[in-house]
Design a protein around this motif. Structure first.
Motif, mmCIF file in Angstrom:
data_model
loop_
_atom_site.group_PDB
_atom_site.id
_atom_site.type_symbol
_atom_site.label_atom_id
_atom_site.label_comp_id
_atom_site.label_asym_id
_atom_site.label_seq_id
_atom_site.Cartn_x
_atom_site.Cartn_y
_atom_site.Cartn_z
ATOM 1 N N UNK A 18 -18.573 -47.895 21.232
ATOM 2 C CA UNK A 18 -19.067 -46.851 20.337
ATOM 3 C C UNK A 18 -18.800 -47.246 18.896
ATOM 4 N N UNK A 19 -19.813 -47.240 18.058
ATOM 5 C CA UNK A 19 -19.578 -47.615 16.663
ATOM 6 C C UNK A 19 -18.710 -46.582 15.947
ATOM 7 N N UNK A 20 -17.909 -47.077 15.012
ATOM 8 C CA UNK A 20 -17.082 -46.166 14.205
ATOM 9 C C UNK A 20 -17.833 -45.716 12.953
ATOM 10 N N UNK A 21 -18.919 -46.412 12.637
ATOM 11 C CA UNK A 21 -19.726 -46.041 11.472
ATOM 12 C C UNK A 21 -21.063 -46.757 11.588
ATOM 13 N N UNK A 22 -21.988 -46.350 10.744
ATOM 14 C CA UNK A 22 -23.304 -46.992 10.741
ATOM 15 C C UNK A 22 -23.829 -47.060 9.315
ATOM 16 N N UNK A 23 -24.370 -48.210 8.968
ATOM 17 C CA UNK A 23 -24.977 -48.391 7.665
ATOM 18 C C UNK A 23 -26.398 -48.896 7.824
ATOM 19 N N UNK A 24 -26.897 -49.558 6.801
ATOM 20 C CA UNK A 24 -28.251 -50.097 6.849
ATOM 21 C C UNK A 24 -28.238 -51.510 7.427
ATOM 22 N N UNK A 25 -29.206 -51.785 8.280
ATOM 23 C CA UNK A 25 -29.324 -53.111 8.890
ATOM 24 C C UNK A 25 -29.960 -54.067 7.883
ATOM 25 N N UNK A 26 -29.145 -54.554 6.952
ATOM 26 C CA UNK A 26 -29.659 -55.310 5.811
ATOM 27 C C UNK A 26 -30.029 -56.743 6.157
ATOM 28 N N UNK A 27 -29.245 -57.379 7.039
ATOM 29 C CA UNK A 27 -29.514 -58.771 7.415
ATOM 30 C C UNK A 27 -28.961 -58.987 8.815
ATOM 31 N N UNK A 28 -29.810 -59.365 9.788
ATOM 32 C CA UNK A 28 -29.413 -59.318 11.191
ATOM 33 C C UNK A 28 -28.407 -60.373 11.581
ATOM 34 N N UNK A 43 -30.866 -64.068 1.990
ATOM 35 C CA UNK A 43 -31.191 -65.411 1.538
ATOM 36 C C UNK A 43 -30.357 -66.480 2.221
ATOM 37 N N UNK A 44 -29.096 -66.146 2.542
ATOM 38 C CA UNK A 44 -28.192 -67.104 3.165
ATOM 39 C C UNK A 44 -28.229 -67.036 4.687
ATOM 40 N N UNK A 45 -28.974 -66.061 5.248
ATOM 41 C CA UNK A 45 -28.958 -65.897 6.688
ATOM 42 C C UNK A 45 -27.638 -65.359 7.188
ATOM 43 N N UNK A 46 -26.973 -64.565 6.354
ATOM 44 C CA UNK A 46 -25.649 -64.045 6.667
ATOM 45 C C UNK A 46 -25.782 -62.601 7.155
ATOM 46 N N UNK A 47 -25.054 -62.253 8.219
ATOM 47 C CA UNK A 47 -25.083 -60.889 8.747
ATOM 48 C C UNK A 47 -24.564 -59.905 7.689
ATOM 49 N N UNK A 48 -25.287 -58.804 7.520
ATOM 50 C CA UNK A 48 -24.883 -57.826 6.496
ATOM 51 C C UNK A 48 -25.242 -56.413 6.934
ATOM 52 N N UNK A 49 -24.273 -55.510 6.805
ATOM 53 C CA UNK A 49 -24.494 -54.073 6.934
ATOM 54 C C UNK A 49 -24.084 -53.460 5.602
ATOM 55 N N UNK A 67 -25.840 -56.624 12.250
ATOM 56 C CA UNK A 67 -26.818 -56.584 11.167
ATOM 57 C C UNK A 67 -28.205 -56.189 11.607
ATOM 58 N N UNK A 68 -28.441 -56.104 12.920
ATOM 59 C CA UNK A 68 -29.749 -55.683 13.429
ATOM 60 C C UNK A 68 -29.853 -54.171 13.576
ATOM 61 N N UNK A 69 -28.713 -53.502 13.792
ATOM 62 C CA UNK A 69 -28.732 -52.052 13.971
ATOM 63 C C UNK A 69 -27.973 -51.312 12.882
#
Length: 886
Positions: free
Chosen positions: A386-396, A458-464, A497-499
C-alpha cells in the motif's frame, strides 16, 4: 566582421547552431505569425569569442545598441524609461536544451524611478510593480552577482512569517516595497556595491552572466551527463517583457502537445495565475492543471490549443511550450521539441507515422537505444503493498533506495555503492549532482513541468513530483506521510514513476513488458510493446550491420537468439575453465612432463566439447565466433599474497601441491598481465593448449552435424600482433579441422595496435577480423582500465580531457583511427574479409554508428544489449540515408 545579433524576424528553426534552440524557435514562431514578444538573439559565436578571449568581441555592443533601438521603436518605449519603461528578459539558449542549467534574468530595466512608471502602465497596480522589482534584484543578485539565493528566500520567508501566511500572493505592495529595500541591502552587504540602477548596465551584466554560465559547474555536469559538446556555447535572447504577475487575469504556464510521460494526445501542462515563468519550472508553488485555464480564461485557452496544433503539425513532433497571459492577452515565450519519457518516445514516433506526419525511417531516428534500454528495466510488483503517498508520475521507472535529503548526501552514499532516492521539496539546478547520483527523485512540490520532472525525463531517471501529502523537513532530514508515517534519512523507500506511488520499504520488481516481449512472452496488443515491435522491425529491415551477441553458455546464447542476435561474435573459452574445472587448469600449469600436460589437456577437452555442442545447438544455422583462451594463466591460480601467507604459516607442514602452486604463481605473476603471456602467446608457448581447444570445437561441430544440425563455428586467435603468430596457429588448426572433417573460418582479434597497423599482412592469414576494442583502447591510451578508472577518470572528465570515458564510447581519434586503418588495409588484401567488433563498445549507441560508418559487417554485444544494437544499427542506416536524427 561577423554578425553577432539577429532580430527574431531574421532567423528560423534551422539556425540552432548559431541562434541556439530557444532563439531559433522564437524566430520560427515569429515567422509563423504567432504572438511572440519582439526581441533579438546574440549568437553562440559571440559567446564562444567571449569565453575564448575573456571579453566581448569587437562590435558586439554597437550591434546590441542598434537592435535595442529597433526593439524600443517596435514597443514604443525606452529601456528603463522612468515614465513608461520597456523591460526586457535576458535568457540563455544553447543548441541543445539544458533546462535550468544556465542563467535567466527577468524584468531588466527596473530601478527606483521606473518602478513607478511600471505601476502606472499596470493601471496603478503598485503590488505588481514592486513584486517585479524584487524579482529582478533577487534573480540578478543570485545569477549575475553570485549571491547565495537562500539569503533572498530567507528574507521572503521572514516577511511571510510576520504576515502569518505561507503564500507569496498574500504579500501586498508595502510588503514588496520592503522586500526591495531588504534585497538591495543584501546586495550591498554581499558585494560591497549598490544594486546597479542603470538599465543598460543591468542588461550588459546579465548578458555576460549568461555567457559565463555556459561553464558553470552544473552546466558542465549536465553536458557531461547528456554528452553535449563543450565547445558549442550558448546564445542569449533579449526579449520584451510580458507579465504574468499583473493580477488574477494574468498568469504563466507550460504546455505539451502530448503527454510527455505516456505520449497520449490531449491537453497536458501546468498553469499558475498571477505568476512569472520561473515560478512554474521552479516548483515553488504548486500549479493547477492546464485544463483549468478553460474555466479561468476560455478565450486564451482556445487560442493556446489552436497554437499548440499549429506547432505540432509544423515541427511534426511533441512540442514543449512556455506561455504567459498578460491581462487576457496570450504570448508565446518558447517552444522546443519536448523531452519525453522512453515510453512516450516510442508511442509518439508510431503515432506520428499513423498521422502521416513522418515516415518509418524518421520514426526510427526519433527513438534511441538508451531509451529502449530504459524500457527494459524491471517494474514494481506492488501487489500486497500500500502506498504511503502519491504524487505525479513525472518520469517512469521503479526506483528503490535510501531516502536522502540533500544532493551532497546523495552523491556521498552513491559513491559508496548505496542506492538512494533524493527527496526534496523541489529541486533546482544546484541539485543536479544528486539527481544524477540517485536512483530516483521524489518532490513534494511542482508539476510535470517542474525542474525535477523535466530534468529527470531528460536523463531517463525515475521521478515522482508534487506529492503534496508529504511534509518534507529538510532541516531534520525526514518527511512525514499521511497517517503519521515518518521516513528518516537512511530509511528505504520505493517510488513508482509510472503511477506516482510512494512506498515504505523495498517493493519487489518483475521483468518489464518489453523484456517479456523479447523473451517471446509479451503481448503485442500492449500499445508500448506494439510500438517497440514496429520500430525494431523497421530498423531490422533497413540496417546494414548485423548484430551478434557475446555469449559463453548455451543459456546466454539461447537468450541472445530470442533477443534477435544473428549469431555469436564472441564466445570466451576461458570462462569454461572456471569453477570446478579450475583444478584441471592448475594441473596443466603444474605439469612437469609432456605426459602430465597431455593428461590435463585430455581431461579438459571433453568438457569444452560439451559446452561447444550446447552453444552451437542454441545458435544452429548462425555463425559462432569462438575465441581461444586469452587471459594469462595466473588468473586461474590462487592470489600470490594469500598463497604466500598460507605456505608461510604452514611452514614445514605445507603440502607439496601448495609449494608447487606458489612456485608456479611466482613464475607466472606479471606486473601488467594485460601485456604479458596471454592470447596467441600462450598457444605458442604451451604445446597442445590451442590444439585441444580447436579439436573440441571441431568435434562439437561434427557431433552437431551428426545430429542433423547446421553448426557454423569460427575460430578466433586472440592478441595477434604479427602475421607469423597467426600463420603458426592457423597451420595447426587447419590440420585438426581436416582430421575431423569440419570447415571453419579462422580469423583474429585486432586488439594490439601493431595488428591494426599491419592489418594488410595479417589479412593474408585471416578470414575475419574482430576488433577487441577494450584492449585496443587500453593499449592505445597506455593505461589499464582496472587500474585507472577509479584513480583519475573523474578528474580527466572535469578537465575535459575526456568528453566521455573511452571505455564507454569508442574514441574515434585513437582506437577508432586504428580501426579505420585495419579496415582499409585488411580489405585491400582480402576484399571479402569479414569485419566485426566484439568489445563492450559493440552495444554502445554512438559506437554502433561509428561501426556502420567505417564499414564493419557486424557488431557484437551482451545479450541484453542486442535489441539496443539492432535499433542503433537501423538508426545509423536511416541517418546515412539522410534522415534528421534528433
Amino acid at each position: 566582421m561577423p554578425k553577432y545579433v539577429y532580430n527574431f524576424t531574421e532567423g528560423n528553426k534551422d539556425l540552432k547552431d548559431l541562434l541556439g534552440g530557444k532563439g531559433a524557435n522564437l524566430a520560427e514562431m515569429t515567422n509563423l505569425g504567432l504572438p511572440v514578444p519582439p526581441g533579438f538573439t546574440i549568437t553562440t559565436e559571440a559567446c564562444r569569442a567571449y569565453l575564448r578571449d575573456g571579453r566581448e568581441p569587437d562590435g558586439l555592443q554597437d550591434e546590441i545598441s542598434q537592435h535595442l533601438a529597433d526593439l524600443e521603436r517596435a514597443m514604443g518605449r525606452r529601456l528603463g524609461d522612468p515614465a513608461d519603461p520597456l523591460l526586457v528578459s535576458v535568457r540563455s539558449g544553447a543548441k541543445f536544451s539544458m533546462p535550468g542549467m544556465m542563467e535567466t534574468v527577468l524584468n531588466i530595466g527596473l530601478n527606483d524611478e521606473s518602478v513607478h512608471g511600471l505601476a502606472k502602465q499596470a493601471g496603478g497596480n503598485e503590488r505588481f510593480a514592486w513584486d517585479s522589482y524584487r524579482r529582478l534584484i533577487q534573480m540578478f543578485g543570485k545569477t549575475v552577482l553570485g549571491i547565495d539565493g537562500d539569503l533572498f528566500e530567507h528574507a521572503i520567508d521572514e516577511v511571510k512569517r510576520a504576515k502569518g501566511t505561507t503564500s507569496d500572493l498574500d504579500l501586498d505592495a508595502d510588503d514588496m516595497r520592503a522586500l526591495v529595500d531588504t534585497f538591495k541591502g543584501i546586495v550591498r552587504e554581499q558585494t560591497g556595491k549598490d544594486f546597479p540602477a542603470d538599465p543598460r548596465e543591468q542588461m550588459n551584466l546579465a548578458i555576460r552572466a549568461v555567457f559565463e554560465s555556459w561553464n558553470a559547474p552544473r552546466a558542465v555536469l549536465y553536458r557531461r551527463q547528456e554528452r553535449i559538446p563543450a565547445d558549442l556555447g550558448t546564445a542569449v535572447n533579449v526579449c520584451a517583457m510580458v507579465f504574468g504577475n499583473c493580477g488574477m487575469d494574468s498568469g504563466t504556464g507550460v504546455a505539451f502537445t502530448r503527454d510527455p510521460s505516456t505520449g497520449q494526445q490531449g491537453v497536458y501542462g501546468d498553469y499558475l495565475q498571477n505568476a512569472q515563468g520561473e515560478d512554474v519550472v521552479a516548483g515553488i508553488r504548486n500549479t493547477m492543471p492546464l485544463q483549468e485555464l478553460e474555466r479561468i480564461d476560455k478565450r486564451s485557452y482556445d487560442e493556446l490549443l489552436r497554437i499548440m496544433e499549429i506547432l505540432e503539425n509544423h515541427y511534426k513532433d511533441l512540442c514543449d511550450i512556455e506561455f504567459t497571459i498578460e491581462r487576457g492577452k496570450l504570448w508565446m515565450l518558447q517552444t522546443r521539441v519536448g523531452k519525453r519519457t522512453p515510453a512516450a518516445a516510442f508511442r509518439i514516433a508510431t503515432q506520428l507515422v499513423d498521422q502521416g506526419l513522418i515516415d518509418m525511417n524518421e520514426a526510427v531516428t526519433r527513438v534511441t537505444g538508451d531509451q529502449l534500454a530504459q524500457l527494459m528495466f524491471p517494474r514494481f510488483d506492488a501487489s500486497g503493498h500500500t502506498p504511503i503517498a502519491k504524487g505525479m508520475n513525472a518520469s517512469p521507472g521503479a526506483a528503490v533506495g535510501k531516502a536522502v535529503f540533500s544532493s551532497e548526501r546523495a552523491q556521498e552514499l552513491a559513491a559508496a555503492g548505496e542506492d538512494v532516492i533524493l527527496v526534496r521539496r523541489e529541486t533546482n539546478p544546484d541539485d543536479l549532482g544528486g539527481m544524477i547520483a540517485a536512483r530516483g527523485i521524489l518532490t513534494s512540490r511542482g508539476g510535470k513541468t517542474s525542474h525535477a520532472a523535466v530534468v529527470a525525463r531528460g536523463m531517463g531517471k525515475t521521478c515522482v513530483c508534487g506529492a503534496e501529502q508529504l511534509d518534507v523537513d529538510l532541516e531534520n532530514r525526514r518527511f512525514t506521510a499521511p497517517g503519521g508515517v515518518v521516513v528518516n534519512e537512511g530509511d528505504v523507500i520505493s517510488i513508482d514513476g509510472s503511477t506516482g506511488a510512494v512506498y515504505l520499504g523495498e517493493v519487489p520488481v518483475v521483468p518489464s513488458a518489453v523484456v517479456e516481449y523479447f523473451e517471446g512472452k509479451g503481448d503485442t496488443s500492449d500499445e508500448l510493446v506494439a510500438a517497440v515491435d514496429r520500430i525494431l522491425r523497421h530498423a531490422d529491415s533497413v540496417r546494414r550491420l548485423a548484430v551478434r551477441a557475446n555469449a559463453d553458455t548455451p543459456e546466454d546464447a539461447a537468450r541472445a537468439r530470442r533477443f534477435g542476435a544473428q549469431g555469436i561474435g564472441l564466445c570466451r573459452t576461458e570462462h569454461m575453465f572456471l569453477g570446478e574445472r579450475r583444478k584441471l587448469v592448475e594441473d596443466l600449469i603444474l605439469a612437469s612432463t609432456d605426459e602430465e600436460r597431455q593428461a590435463a589437456l585430455d581431461a579438459l577437452e571433453p568438457l569444452q566439447r560439451r559446452d561447444f555442442i550446447g552453444i552451437l545447438e542454441a545458435m544452429d544455422g548462425l555463425p559462432v565466433t569462438i575465441r581461444l583462451i586469452d587471459p594469462p594463466l595466473h588468473e586461474f591460480l590462487p592470489d600470490l599474497t594469500e598463497l604466500s601467507v598460507k605456505v608461510a604459516l604452514a611452514g614445514e607442514q605445507a603440502s607439496e601441491k601448495d609449494r608447487r602452486l606458489l612456485e608456479a604463481v611466482k613464475r607466472l605473476h606479471e606486473q601488467n598481465p594485460m601485456l604479458g603471456l596471454r592470447g596467441v602467446r600462450l598457444g605458442l608457448v604451451i604445446p597442445g593448449l590451442f590444439a585441444m581447444q580447436v579439436r573440441a570445437i571441431a568435434e562439437a561441430a561434427a557431433e552437431r552435424k551428426r545430429q542433423g544440425g547446421d553448426p557454423r563455428p569460427e575460430i578466433m586467435i586472440p592478441l595477434v600482433g604479427a602475421v607469423q603468430e597467426l600463420e603458426i596457429v592457423r597451420e595447426e588448426a587447419e590440420r585438426i579441422l581436416r582430421e575431423v572433417g569440419v570447415d571453419a573460418l579462422i580469423g583474429t582479434m585486432i586488439e594490439v595496435p601493431r595488428a591494426a597497423l599491419t592489418a594488410g599482412q595479417i589479412a593474408e592469414a585471416a578470414e575475419f577480423f574482430s576488433f577487441g576494442t577494450n584492449d585496443l583502447t587500453q593499449m592505445t591510451w597506455g593505461f589499464s582500465r582496472d587500474d585507472v578508472e577509479a584513480s583519475f577518470f573523474s578528474r580527466y572528465l572535469d578537465l575535459g580531457v575526456f568528453g566521455v570515458s573511452p571505455f564507454e564510447t569508442l574514441d574515434r581519434e585513437g582506437p577508432g583511427r586504428l580501426m579505420r586503418i585495419a579496415v582499409d588495409e585488411g580489405r585491400k588484401t582480402r576484399p571479402d574479409l569479414k569485419l566485426g567488433i566484439c568489445g563492450e563498445h559493440g552495444g554502445d549507441p554512438d559506437s554502433v554508428h561509428f561501426c556502420h560508418e567505417i564499414g564493419l559487417d557486424y557488431v557484437s554485444c551482451s545479450p541484453f544489449r542486442v535489441p539496443i544494437a539492432r535499433l542503433e544499427a537501423g538508426r545509423a542506416a536511416c541517418a546515412a540515408a539522410g534522415s534528421d536524427t534528433r
